[in-house]
Design an enzyme around this catalytic site. Sequence first.
Site, PDB file in Angstrom:
ATOM      1  N   CYS A 118      13.972  22.159 -49.819  1.00  0.00           N
ATOM      2  CA  CYS A 118      13.774  21.655 -48.449  1.00  0.00           C
ATOM      3  C   CYS A 118      14.012  20.152 -48.336  1.00  0.00           C
ATOM      4  CB  CYS A 118      12.384  22.021 -47.947  1.00  0.00           C
ATOM      5  SG  CYS A 118      12.202  23.801 -47.779  1.00  0.00           S
ATOM      6  N   HIS A 259      10.892  17.511 -42.088  1.00  0.00           N
ATOM      7  CA  HIS A 259      11.313  18.882 -42.407  1.00  0.00           C
ATOM      8  C   HIS A 259      10.439  19.857 -41.622  1.00  0.00           C
ATOM      9  CE1 HIS A 259      12.331  22.482 -44.398  1.00  0.00           C
ATOM     10  NE2 HIS A 259      11.186  22.578 -45.043  1.00  0.00           N
ATOM     11  N   ASN A 289      11.665  27.744 -40.697  1.00  0.00           N
ATOM     12  CA  ASN A 289      12.051  26.832 -41.772  1.00  0.00           C
ATOM     13  C   ASN A 289      13.436  27.234 -42.284  1.00  0.00           C
ATOM     14  OD1 ASN A 289      12.401  25.403 -44.127  1.00  0.00           O
ATOM     15  ND2 ASN A 289      10.401  25.913 -45.005  1.00  0.00           N
TER      16      ASN A 289
END
Length: 334
Positions: A118, A259, A289
């Site tokens: 990520c 993020h 996500n």
Amino acid sequence: MTARKLYTAGITGTGMSFPDKVLSNADLEKMVDTNDQWITERTGIKERRIVEPGTPASVHGIKAARQALATAGVSPEEIDFIVVPTVTPDMLFPSTSCIIQDALGCKNAWGYDLLAACSGFIFALQSACAQVESGAVKKALVIGTEVMSSILDFTDRDTCILFGDGAGAVVVERLDDDRVGLIDHIHHIDGEGAKFLYQRGGGSLHPATHETVDAKLHFVHQAGREVYKYAVKGMASITREILDKNGIQGSDVKLFVAHQANLRIIEHVARRVGLSEEQVAVTNHRFGNTTSATIPSALHIYQEQGTLEPGDLVVLCAFGAGFTWGATLLRWTA
Ligand SMILES: CC(C)(COP(=O)(O)OP(=O)(O)OC[C@H]1O[C@@H](n2cnc3c(N)ncnc32)[C@H](O)[C@@H]1OP(=O)(O)O)[C@@H](O)C(=O)NCCC(=O)NCCS
């Protein structure tokens, strides 16, 4: 350590691409023992996009990159360097950057894939900026693209509700004006975190066998509560560090693009750093996500809706498997 800069690098174009197919929380209620209220309250996610089976990561990466090139007014032949952060490459090799380079016709580019989960986009952005700042290249593409659905266990409610598919891309160029562009990056890794978030199968440790498939080693596994704690701590401290190091107050920041794993994490970090709701980018209710795609796609969305203007201070921040984490400070140029 900060490398010596010969030139200034800045983002001059943004793009994104998401599959048409929406997987809502209501859809997930029919697949695992979960519900819309739990997912919304714990994560902020309402829906995510999912590719048709068999669609590789390059497909949306190519579309996002085309849009970034168009908004930057840069032709594929002008690109010198391509970096593709991804945990879901089309295949282990050749790299997805090669596949995208060929499809776009970036005949003069070299490049590679980058694996930082990520944090992939901000790590890759650092690579592209370092190339530009050193004078090695003039124009680069950074393309975060993921097909997270290809590594999700849709019978595991701990993970399958969190992720989505999609891509975001930026063009990074050498700038004439050194009052805008990339100001600073800070990054960390800590392999102590490896045990909390992983996909173990398919590498040299556990090459694919019938047993690895039966043991579900090719899926994402996560100790959510642990990752949550480390993510809040790491993201808050690194955001504070990059602001302090550069003598910037929270109130000077136009947009904080973290993020987009979990709205509670983002809000927690923003509170700790002293940022208000209006300063914080939120897109995870729409896309979940999407790993390396969350930050470039959010930049594209906020650029398109007119929030960002040249000269605005923007802070990017990410945390991911590894653990990996980092922050980027820039003055907007696109
Ligand atoms: C995954 C995450 C949303 C879980 O939220 P949480 O508040 O930590 O929830 P917990 O795991 O403690 O579970 C709380 C309860 O909900 C249950 N639960 C877990 N997943 C559920 C789901 N999808 N639907 C309904 N209930 C669920 C648990 O079984 C637990 O029940 P119990 O209290 O009876 O034992 C959260 O930990 C998180 O976001 N972690 C970080 C994830 C992340 O950012 N990953 C990417 C990093 S890059």
